[in-house]
Design an enzyme around this catalytic site. Structure first.
Site, PDB file in Angstrom:
ATOM      1  CG  ASP A  57      42.457  42.612  39.329  1.00 23.21           C
ATOM      2  OD1 ASP A  57      42.133  42.108  40.424  1.00 23.21           O
ATOM      3  OD2 ASP A  57      43.643  42.807  39.000  1.00 23.21           O
ATOM      4  CG  ASP A  61      41.588  34.454  40.065  1.00 23.77           C
ATOM      5  OD1 ASP A  61      42.639  33.800  40.245  1.00 23.77           O
ATOM      6  OD2 ASP A  61      41.167  35.294  40.878  1.00 23.77           O
ATOM      7  CD  GLU A  96      44.373  33.470  43.159  1.00 21.55           C
ATOM      8  OE1 GLU A  96      45.107  33.881  44.093  1.00 21.55           O
ATOM      9  OE2 GLU A  96      43.750  34.222  42.393  1.00 21.55           O
TER      10      GLU A  96
END
Length: 275
Positions: free
Chosen positions: A71, A156, A158
């Site tokens: 990625d 994503d 986090e």
């Protein structure tokens, strides 16, 4: 991804956090130097790749899995996808958007070239806790066209400890509710459920073992996911944030698929976008 450490060489070596450019601004692609994987061989890492800061792998290692990918974001600059594919890069997710007003300039450049080289590619969105999930889903949809053959979208999510503009940390129940709102909108638009990328602390803090119905991509750079996420079901494992991959300037996140090459082809046939 969001907080992974990367090495760039632009006359001097710099460590940068992947937290994105200032919001509302289009940052230029970086121009890191190309590193030779042969100079960074590491135990437990597939021999065709390297790692500038390797973990002392034992037991179940990344090299025990046959299908690997990367990625990337603007920090990697322009990638030579034919060379990367020749080295064994079987898939790639590229950062496309963050929050409700930031887009990554590397996405359009590298996504088109990855497709041209025959590397399955998809786009990920970096979640920002000071924007609504609806606004963020709309922003992602606005910037990522639906294309047949592309990988499913990725959320994503986090904790972004370095954010200068957002210190909000919702409760676990709020986090899961916001995730479901974002994922529902994106799923409906693209006709496939996104993959969820997350980290050990975020998984633990928010009870994501309770979150069902979606595939997970788990970051674990100091142990196999079965050690760091006991009992978790996962499809992808991010095992390094300091990888060296032929064709990719500087360092890059490296990932493995949880299955055989045949299982990978089956996964692609089921999960690739239909356009």
């Amino acid at each position: 991804m969001g907080l992974s450490r990367r090495l760039f060489v632009t006359g001097a070596a710099l460590s940068l956090a992947g937290c994105g450019a200032p919001r509302g601004q289009q940052a230029e692609l970086m121009r890191p130097a190309m590193l030779a994987a042969s100079n960074y061989r590491a135990d437990g890492i597939p021999a065709r790749f390297g790692d500038t800061d390797p973990h002392g792998w034992d037991g179940l290692t990344p090299a025990s899995l046959p299908v690997h990918g990367i990625d990337a974001a603007r920090y990697q600059g322009e990638i030579d996808w034919h060379r990367a594919r020749g080295a064994g890069v079987s898939f790639a997710w590229l950062k496309a958007t963050e929050g409700g007003d930031h887009s990554d300039p590397g996405f359009r450049v590298n996504a088109a070239r990855a497709r041209g080289a025959g590397v399955p590619v998809g786009a990920y969105h970096f979640y920002y806790f000071c924007r609504s999930p609806e606004e963020q889903a709309r922003w992602y949809i606005r910037n990522v066209p639906k294309r047949a053959g592309d990988l499913p979208p990725v959320l994503d999510i986090e904790w972004n400890h370095t954010s200068p503009s957002c210190r909000r940390r919702p409760s676990a129940s709020e986090v899961r509710a916001e995730m479901r709102r974002f994922l529902a909108i994106v799923s409906e638009h693209y006709g496939t459920r996104p993959v969820i990328y997350t980290t050990v602390d975020f998984w633990r803090d928010n009870g994501l073992e309770q979150f069902s119905g979606y595939e997970f991509w788990l970051r674990s750079v100091a142990g196999h996911p079965m050690e760091r996420y006991p009992g978790a079901q996962w499809s992808f494992w991010q095992y390094s944030g300091t990888g060296v991959v032929p064709g990719v300037p500087g360092t890059v996140d490296m990932n493995a698929f949880a299955g055989s090459p045949g299982a990978w082809e089956g996964w692609l046939s089921r999960r690739a976008q239909r356009g």
